[in-house]
Motif scaffolding. Structure first.
Motif, PDB file in Angstrom:
ATOM      1  N   LEU A 114       0.810  -1.219   0.000  1.00  0.00           N
ATOM      2  CA  LEU A 114       0.000   0.000   0.000  1.00  0.00           C
ATOM      3  C   LEU A 114       0.844   1.270   0.000  1.00  0.00           C
ATOM      4  O   LEU A 114       0.397   2.309  -0.477  1.00  0.00           O
ATOM      5  CB  LEU A 114      -0.927   0.017   1.222  1.00  0.00           C
ATOM      6  CG  LEU A 114      -2.014  -1.051   1.231  1.00  0.00           C
ATOM      7  CD1 LEU A 114      -2.849  -0.940   2.494  1.00  0.00           C
ATOM      8  CD2 LEU A 114      -2.906  -0.927  -0.005  1.00  0.00           C
ATOM      9  N   THR A 115       2.064   1.152   0.497  1.00  0.00           N
ATOM     10  CA  THR A 115       2.883   2.362   0.609  1.00  0.00           C
ATOM     11  C   THR A 115       3.088   2.994  -0.759  1.00  0.00           C
ATOM     12  O   THR A 115       3.011   4.209  -0.922  1.00  0.00           O
ATOM     13  CB  THR A 115       4.242   2.029   1.255  1.00  0.00           C
ATOM     14  OG1 THR A 115       4.001   1.269   2.440  1.00  0.00           O
ATOM     15  CG2 THR A 115       5.003   3.279   1.613  1.00  0.00           C
ATOM     16  N   TYR A 116       3.331   2.152  -1.750  1.00  0.00           N
ATOM     17  CA  TYR A 116       3.646   2.741  -3.045  1.00  0.00           C
ATOM     18  C   TYR A 116       2.399   3.168  -3.807  1.00  0.00           C
ATOM     19  O   TYR A 116       2.484   3.849  -4.814  1.00  0.00           O
ATOM     20  CB  TYR A 116       4.536   1.808  -3.873  1.00  0.00           C
ATOM     21  CG  TYR A 116       3.843   0.654  -4.528  1.00  0.00           C
ATOM     22  CD1 TYR A 116       3.561   0.690  -5.889  1.00  0.00           C
ATOM     23  CD2 TYR A 116       3.500  -0.464  -3.792  1.00  0.00           C
ATOM     24  CE1 TYR A 116       2.941  -0.372  -6.496  1.00  0.00           C
ATOM     25  CE2 TYR A 116       2.890  -1.520  -4.396  1.00  0.00           C
ATOM     26  CZ  TYR A 116       2.601  -1.478  -5.748  1.00  0.00           C
ATOM     27  OH  TYR A 116       1.983  -2.529  -6.332  1.00  0.00           O
ATOM     28  N   VAL A 117       1.238   2.764  -3.303  1.00  0.00           N
ATOM     29  CA  VAL A 117      -0.002   3.299  -3.866  1.00  0.00           C
ATOM     30  C   VAL A 117      -0.286   4.671  -3.259  1.00  0.00           C
ATOM     31  O   VAL A 117      -0.807   5.569  -3.906  1.00  0.00           O
ATOM     32  CB  VAL A 117      -1.180   2.339  -3.575  1.00  0.00           C
ATOM     33  CG1 VAL A 117      -2.497   2.927  -4.050  1.00  0.00           C
ATOM     34  CG2 VAL A 117      -0.923   0.987  -4.228  1.00  0.00           C
ATOM     35  N   MET A 118       0.114   4.827  -1.987  1.00  0.00           N
ATOM     36  CA  MET A 118      -0.252   6.041  -1.258  1.00  0.00           C
ATOM     37  C   MET A 118       0.822   7.117  -1.269  1.00  0.00           C
ATOM     38  O   MET A 118       0.547   8.263  -0.947  1.00  0.00           O
ATOM     39  CB  MET A 118      -0.588   5.673   0.196  1.00  0.00           C
ATOM     40  CG  MET A 118      -1.724   4.672   0.279  1.00  0.00           C
ATOM     41  SD  MET A 118      -2.039   4.118   1.954  1.00  0.00           S
ATOM     42  CE  MET A 118      -2.933   5.521   2.596  1.00  0.00           C
ATOM     43  N   GLU A 119       2.074   6.736  -1.589  1.00  0.00           N
ATOM     44  CA  GLU A 119       3.145   7.724  -1.536  1.00  0.00           C
ATOM     45  C   GLU A 119       3.842   7.820  -2.892  1.00  0.00           C
ATOM     46  O   GLU A 119       4.273   6.810  -3.451  1.00  0.00           O
ATOM     47  CB  GLU A 119       4.144   7.347  -0.420  1.00  0.00           C
ATOM     48  CG  GLU A 119       3.476   7.399   0.948  1.00  0.00           C
ATOM     49  CD  GLU A 119       4.422   7.235   2.120  1.00  0.00           C
ATOM     50  OE1 GLU A 119       5.599   6.890   1.905  1.00  0.00           O
ATOM     51  OE2 GLU A 119       3.963   7.457   3.254  1.00  0.00           O
ATOM     52  N   SER A 120       3.970   9.040  -3.359  1.00  0.00           N
ATOM     53  CA  SER A 120       4.514   9.270  -4.705  1.00  0.00           C
ATOM     54  C   SER A 120       6.036   9.078  -4.725  1.00  0.00           C
ATOM     55  O   SER A 120       6.692   9.115  -3.681  1.00  0.00           O
ATOM     56  CB  SER A 120       4.200  10.697  -5.137  1.00  0.00           C
ATOM     57  OG  SER A 120       4.921  11.605  -4.323  1.00  0.00           O
ATOM     58  N   THR A 121       6.552   8.933  -5.929  1.00  0.00           N
ATOM     59  CA  THR A 121       8.009   8.859  -6.086  1.00  0.00           C
ATOM     60  C   THR A 121       8.692  10.114  -5.549  1.00  0.00           C
ATOM     61  O   THR A 121       9.678  10.003  -4.806  1.00  0.00           O
ATOM     62  CB  THR A 121       8.384   8.626  -7.565  1.00  0.00           C
ATOM     63  OG1 THR A 121       7.845   7.370  -7.973  1.00  0.00           O
ATOM     64  CG2 THR A 121       9.894   8.626  -7.764  1.00  0.00           C
ATOM     65  N   PRO A 122       8.195  11.323  -5.864  1.00  0.00           N
ATOM     66  CA  PRO A 122       8.876  12.510  -5.290  1.00  0.00           C
ATOM     67  C   PRO A 122       8.881  12.517  -3.768  1.00  0.00           C
ATOM     68  O   PRO A 122       9.908  12.838  -3.154  1.00  0.00           O
ATOM     69  CB  PRO A 122       8.057  13.690  -5.839  1.00  0.00           C
ATOM     70  CG  PRO A 122       7.422  13.164  -7.067  1.00  0.00           C
ATOM     71  CD  PRO A 122       7.163  11.719  -6.818  1.00  0.00           C
ATOM     72  N   LEU A 123       7.760  12.145  -3.142  1.00  0.00           N
ATOM     73  CA  LEU A 123       7.730  12.111  -1.678  1.00  0.00           C
ATOM     74  C   LEU A 123       8.746  11.103  -1.154  1.00  0.00           C
ATOM     75  O   LEU A 123       9.501  11.373  -0.208  1.00  0.00           O
ATOM     76  CB  LEU A 123       6.324  11.749  -1.178  1.00  0.00           C
ATOM     77  CG  LEU A 123       6.205  11.549   0.340  1.00  0.00           C
ATOM     78  CD1 LEU A 123       6.580  12.818   1.096  1.00  0.00           C
ATOM     79  CD2 LEU A 123       4.796  11.112   0.725  1.00  0.00           C
ATOM     80  N   ARG A 124       8.783   9.947  -1.781  1.00  0.00           N
ATOM     81  CA  ARG A 124       9.709   8.910  -1.325  1.00  0.00           C
ATOM     82  C   ARG A 124      11.166   9.307  -1.571  1.00  0.00           C
ATOM     83  O   ARG A 124      12.060   8.949  -0.799  1.00  0.00           O
ATOM     84  CB  ARG A 124       9.352   7.575  -1.973  1.00  0.00           C
ATOM     85  CG  ARG A 124       8.041   7.028  -1.377  1.00  0.00           C
ATOM     86  CD  ARG A 124       7.520   5.830  -2.112  1.00  0.00           C
ATOM     87  NE  ARG A 124       8.483   4.732  -2.145  1.00  0.00           N
ATOM     88  CZ  ARG A 124       8.254   3.592  -2.771  1.00  0.00           C
ATOM     89  NH1 ARG A 124       7.100   3.399  -3.404  1.00  0.00           N
ATOM     90  NH2 ARG A 124       9.158   2.643  -2.760  1.00  0.00           N
ATOM     91  N   ALA A 125      11.420  10.047  -2.635  1.00  0.00           N
ATOM     92  CA  ALA A 125      12.793  10.514  -2.883  1.00  0.00           C
ATOM     93  C   ALA A 125      13.231  11.460  -1.763  1.00  0.00           C
ATOM     94  O   ALA A 125      14.373  11.413  -1.296  1.00  0.00           O
ATOM     95  CB  ALA A 125      12.869  11.221  -4.234  1.00  0.00           C
ATOM     96  N   ILE A 126      12.313  12.302  -1.318  1.00  0.00           N
ATOM     97  CA  ILE A 126      12.654  13.254  -0.244  1.00  0.00           C
ATOM     98  C   ILE A 126      12.855  12.512   1.077  1.00  0.00           C
ATOM     99  O   ILE A 126      13.773  12.820   1.846  1.00  0.00           O
ATOM    100  CB  ILE A 126      11.574  14.350  -0.146  1.00  0.00           C
ATOM    101  CG1 ILE A 126      11.618  15.212  -1.415  1.00  0.00           C
ATOM    102  CG2 ILE A 126      11.797  15.213   1.090  1.00  0.00           C
ATOM    103  CD1 ILE A 126      10.413  16.094  -1.615  1.00  0.00           C
TER     104      ILE A 126
END
Ligand SMILES: [Zn+2]
Length: 459
Positions: A114-126
């Protein structure tokens, strides 16, 4: 505006751009003398030998170490850093982690699909940028970041740190993990076929052609290692599949790590001559023996039993496996597989949240429980980590010609391994990131890519 731009005017524009750049070449960089920094080390720890030598001087010129020895003269104009009350040693390595995936109890109930459905690549990069800074603060100067990194957030992090936008360890990213259909997931047909639910966490590669394509794609987009999901499905990769990936990766200068969770997957990886096996739980004593014989590196990801993670039973198995791998002389690395967070991850005394670096260092508990000698733990955290990261040609050890990455702490980790939890000083690429226990990262933040492609800092 752009729609109306005709092919003709576009080519005129390009011709003008070429003309003007030809007319105004960039000024050649002024030949400034390289800055010199001299470090006075109270004790200099060499993890290769497991010994410390008192009163050593390290001369750093530009980004690299020029000389190491006792009583070296301080060149005129050099900056002197006094670490005479400390143990200086090479930087630490987490040989298997995930800085851009953080699954949580809330809201996803630890269900990382679910994390990758709910959190975008830019957010995860930060998130990854923050985690990398926290790791550097604890003395980790090299980090292998191997999969579950959204859509190449990991390779972007590597580039951002290398270009000088922000501080961080040397990042060895894998890009998305390569596996057969489904990767580590068991998606429904509607989610897989019509909603592309695998995207962007895994690359499907079900045939030799697809394996070659996937390896090339990851290297094209900036991977520095290749991660294969060997046995995430019962129809696991064959020995030939793995050999093919190793051959293809070698063309781009990358080594292959296998995610292994079964005995059969381990055996196939060993037979194929894989570089690193990740996760130690499925490995038998016989696998350890074969790995030692072939020089295959283990990233065991040895989770400790803590108030925020794990179980006593799982911990006992992990400790026994790590101990057996050490007894069989497998090349061991310090590795965590860290990719989660919960509200219990706090300092027991102060109640404050533990940093990513502190949480990573808590994995020492497993090594201590396995009664691995401190010198061998230090080797796993340094030399063997550099080997796994494949950086040993110019990074890692404190030797002339190598990049100036080093850390310092008051205690002596050879007699007390927990001394590495108290890193007070961090130097990365000659720049001081932490001094007297306080982060001093100003010099790392820049409004542009200050590092040129040939690797020399322009400031
Ligand atoms: Zn992992």
């Amino acid at each position: 505006m752009f729609r109306r731009l005709s092919i003709l005017s576009l080519s005129a524009l390009l011709a003008f751009a070429a003309f003007s750049s030809a007319q105004q070449p960039l000024a050649p960089p002024t030949a400034k003398p390289l800055r010199v920094t001299v470090i006075k080390a109270g004790r200099l720890l060499d993890p290769e030998t497991g010994t410390a030598t008192p009163n050593q001087v390290i001369v750093v010129e530009g980004e690299r170490i020029r000389a190491v020895g006792p009583n070296l003269a301080v060149p005129p104009g050099a900056t002197v850093i006094d670490l005479s009350k400390m143990t200086v040693m090479p930087g630490l390595v987490d040989a298997h982690t995930h800085t851009t995936l953080t699954y949580k109890e809330q809201p996803e109930n630890n269900y990382y699909y679910l994390t990758y459905v709910m959190e975008s690549t830019p957010l995860r990069a930060i998130q990854g940028a923050s985690n990398m800074i926290q790791l550097l603060n604890s003395g980790f100067t090299v980090v292998r970041d191997v999969g579950n990194n959204a859509l190449y957030a990991d390779t972007a992090l590597r580039q951002a740190i290398e270009q000088g936008w922000l501080p961080g360890p040397t990042v060895i990213p894998s890009g998305p993990m390569i596996g057969s259909t489904g990767g580590q997931y068991w998606p429904t047909p509607e989610m897989y076929k019509y909603h592309n639910i695998m995207y962007p966490e895994y690359i499907d590669a079900n045939s030799p052609d697809e394996i070659v394509r996937a390896v090339r794609e990851n290297m094209l987009f900036g991977a520095r290692t290749i991660k294969l999901c060997i046995d995430c499905k019962p129809w696991m990769y064959s020995v030939d599949d793995i050999k093919l990936a190793i051959r293809e990766a070698a063309q781009g200068g990358c080594k292959v790590e296998g995610h292994v969770q079964t005995a059969e997957g381990a055996q196939r990886s060993i037979d194929a001559g894989i570089y690193i096996i990740a996760h130690g739980n499925a490995l038998t004593a016989d696998h350890h023996r074969q790995m030692a014989e072939k020089g295959i590196i283990l990233a065991g990801t040895d989770t400790p039993f803590t108030g925020y993670r794990g179980s006593e039973a799982a911990f006992k198995r992990t400790v026994a496996n790590l101990r057996d791998a050490w007894e069989k002389k497998v090349i061991l690395t310090f590795s965590t597989d860290f990719d989660y967070w919960n509200d219990r991850m706090r300092n027991e005394k102060t109640g404050e949240y533990l940093t990513r670096g502190e949480l990573t260092l808590n994995f020492l508990e497993t090594w201590k429980a396995a009664k691995i000698p401190n010198a061998d733990i230090l080797k796993a955290m340094t030399i063997n980590g550099y080997l796994a990261a494949d950086v040993l040609k110019d990074r890692g050890p404190i030797k002339p010609g190598f990049f100036a990455d080093l850390i310092a702490m008051p205690g002596d980790p050879i007699t007390d391994i927990d001394a590495v939890r108290a890193v007070q000083f961090v130097m990365k690429n000659w720049m001081v990131f932490k001094k007297d226990g306080v982060m001093t990262p100003e010099a790392y933040f820049n409004p542009g890519p200050v590092r040129t492609p040939n690797g020399r800092w322009t400031r």
